[in-house]
Design a protein around this motif. Structure first.
Motif, short mmCIF file in Angstrom:
data_model
loop_
_atom_site.label_atom_id
_atom_site.label_comp_id
_atom_site.label_asym_id
_atom_site.label_seq_id
_atom_site.Cartn_x
_atom_site.Cartn_y
_atom_site.Cartn_z
N MET A 89 43.64 42.39 41.83
CA MET A 89 43.38 43.62 41.08
C MET A 89 43.88 44.81 41.90
SD MET A 89 39.77 45.25 39.73
CE MET A 89 39.64 44.16 38.30
N THR A 90 44.65 45.68 41.24
CA THR A 90 45.20 46.86 41.90
C THR A 90 44.81 48.12 41.13
OG1 THR A 90 47.11 45.54 42.60
CG2 THR A 90 47.31 47.93 42.79
N VAL A 91 44.39 49.15 41.85
CA VAL A 91 44.05 50.44 41.25
C VAL A 91 44.89 51.51 41.93
CG1 VAL A 91 42.25 52.15 40.85
CG2 VAL A 91 41.70 49.70 40.70
N LYS A 92 45.55 52.35 41.11
CA LYS A 92 46.42 53.40 41.65
C LYS A 92 46.10 54.74 40.99
CE LYS A 92 50.32 50.22 42.41
NZ LYS A 92 51.75 49.95 42.10
N HIS A 93 46.22 55.80 41.80
CA HIS A 93 46.06 57.16 41.30
C HIS A 93 46.58 58.11 42.38
CE1 HIS A 93 44.18 60.92 39.93
NE2 HIS A 93 44.13 60.35 38.74
N PRO A 94 47.23 59.21 42.00
CA PRO A 94 47.75 60.15 43.00
C PRO A 94 46.70 60.66 43.98
CG PRO A 94 48.67 60.65 40.84
CD PRO A 94 47.61 59.60 40.62
N ARG A 95 45.46 60.73 43.56
CA ARG A 95 44.42 61.26 44.44
C ARG A 95 43.72 60.18 45.25
NH1 ARG A 95 40.25 64.75 41.18
NH2 ARG A 95 39.43 64.90 43.31
N LEU A 96 44.08 58.93 45.03
CA LEU A 96 43.40 57.83 45.70
C LEU A 96 44.36 57.02 46.56
CD1 LEU A 96 41.25 56.42 42.74
CD2 LEU A 96 40.49 57.98 44.54
N THR A 97 43.82 56.46 47.64
CA THR A 97 44.57 55.47 48.40
C THR A 97 44.67 54.20 47.56
OG1 THR A 97 43.74 56.37 50.48
CG2 THR A 97 44.64 54.14 50.54
N CYS A 134 45.11 50.61 36.38
CA CYS A 134 44.49 49.38 36.86
C CYS A 134 45.32 48.19 36.38
CB CYS A 134 43.05 49.27 36.35
SG CYS A 134 42.18 47.80 36.93
N PHE A 135 45.60 47.27 37.31
CA PHE A 135 46.37 46.08 36.98
C PHE A 135 45.65 44.84 37.50
CE2 PHE A 135 49.32 49.58 37.34
CZ PHE A 135 50.14 49.44 36.23
N MET A 136 45.60 43.82 36.67
CA MET A 136 45.15 42.50 37.11
C MET A 136 46.39 41.62 37.10
SD MET A 136 42.79 40.69 38.34
CE MET A 136 41.28 41.62 38.03
N GLY A 137 46.98 41.44 38.29
CA GLY A 137 48.29 40.83 38.34
C GLY A 137 49.30 41.79 37.74
N ALA A 138 50.05 41.36 36.74
CA ALA A 138 51.02 42.24 36.08
C ALA A 138 50.44 42.88 34.82
CB ALA A 138 52.27 41.45 35.71
N ALA A 139 49.27 42.45 34.41
CA ALA A 139 48.67 42.97 33.17
C ALA A 139 47.90 44.26 33.44
CB ALA A 139 47.74 41.92 32.57
N ALA A 140 48.17 45.29 32.62
CA ALA A 140 47.47 46.56 32.76
C ALA A 140 46.12 46.50 32.08
CB ALA A 140 48.31 47.68 32.16
N LEU A 141 45.11 47.09 32.73
CA LEU A 141 43.76 47.16 32.16
C LEU A 141 43.41 48.62 31.92
CD1 LEU A 141 41.81 44.69 34.50
CD2 LEU A 141 42.82 44.21 32.26
N PRO A 142 42.85 48.96 30.76
CA PRO A 142 42.49 50.35 30.49
C PRO A 142 41.22 50.77 31.23
CG PRO A 142 41.83 48.97 28.66
CD PRO A 142 42.58 48.07 29.60
#
Length: 268
Positions: A42-50, A11-19
């Motif tokens: 806000m960006t959320v990434k995961h191999p199983r998710l779009t 999870c990223f808010m801009g360039a900052a990573a959020l746990p």
């Protein structure tokens, strides 16, 4: 996740990573707080998710500002936020159906339960050919609620005390009159008969009504909860044959009328 997942998303808010923190076998959550007003991605990434990306608008109490996203404009007064107000704006592809004619896409403002101390103003692009029957509506359960709308340049604007789904509709449907009594040519027993009708409107809602007897205005009351218009029976009608007319108008200017012929007896 639809099934249990070992690895947390990024999870990223801009360039900052959020746990992300695990809440159960297939669910994770993240927390974020901003000390300043502004627009954040806000960006959320995961191999199983779009890949998921949302623009988050932050408003601090005492700092009013206007924003534009996906063609939707929002004016948030300085007094609106309780501390911090977080909003996400996007186009809505799964809006509730309506019998009215849609003139625009639907926009969604999340979260639906955002607390607002003062109304915000939303402005939607003025649809081509829009007339006085066009207005902004807010989704309400499975239907839509009319909002008092003004035209400002190339936009339609309305104040709202809640967030939600908004759309421009054209209300070209007349109100409906049902159970208008007395029935036509029904014998009348006294000079103050019961004159009553049930009225409904699918779109903008009842704005005005009038009951006359041979063109003379009669004092009536409208109960919007019961959808009922009733003559107050505050005077005697003159003996003889008369025409009672009920006219109902909605906020879009659509009008409907029904008439009854009654015979009022002499005496009381």
């Amino acid at each position: 996740f639809p099934t249990p997942e070992i690895h947390a998303p990024q999870c990223f808010m801009g360039a900052a990573a959020l746990p992300f923190y695990r809440t159960d076998a297939n669910r994770f959550s993240a927390r974020w707080y901003s000390e300043k007003s502004g627009s954040f991605t806000m960006t959320v990434k995961h191999p199983r998710l779009t890949a998921w990306e949302k623009r988050v608008e932050v408003f601090r109490q005492g700092e009013g500002r206007a924003i534009t996203a996906e063609g939707l404009q929002i004016q948030v007064p300085a007094e609106t936020p309780y501390g911090r107000l977080f909003l996400i704006l996007r186009l809505e592809s799964d809006a509730p159906a309506s019998p009215l004619t849609p003139l625009s896409p639907a926009w969604r403002i999340d979260p639906f339960d955002a607390p607002l101390a003062k109304d915000i103003t939303i402005s939607l692009p003025l649809p081509e050919g829009a007339d006085r029957q066009a207005a902004i509506y807010r989704a309400n359960g499975g239907g839509w609620t009319w909002l008092k709308t003004t035209r400002q340049g190339n936009f339609l604007s309305a104040a709202t005390s809640t967030t939600g789904i908004f759309r421009v509709y054209k209300d070209d449907r007349s109100p409906r009159i049902q159970q208008f009594i007395p029935e036509n040519q029904t014998p009348i027993e006294n000079r103050r008969p019961m004159i009553r009708a049930m009225v409904e409107d699918t779109g903008s809602g009842i704005a005005d009504w009038e009951v006359t007897c041979d063109g003379q205005w009669l004092l009536t009351a409208y109960d919007p909860e019961a959808n009922q218009i009733t003559w107050m029976r505050d005077e005697d009608l003159p003996p003889g044959q008369h025409e009672v007319r009920l006219t109902v108008t909605d906020r879009a200017g659509n009008q409907v009328e029904q008439r009854r012929t009654i015979l009022v007896p002499a005496g009381k």
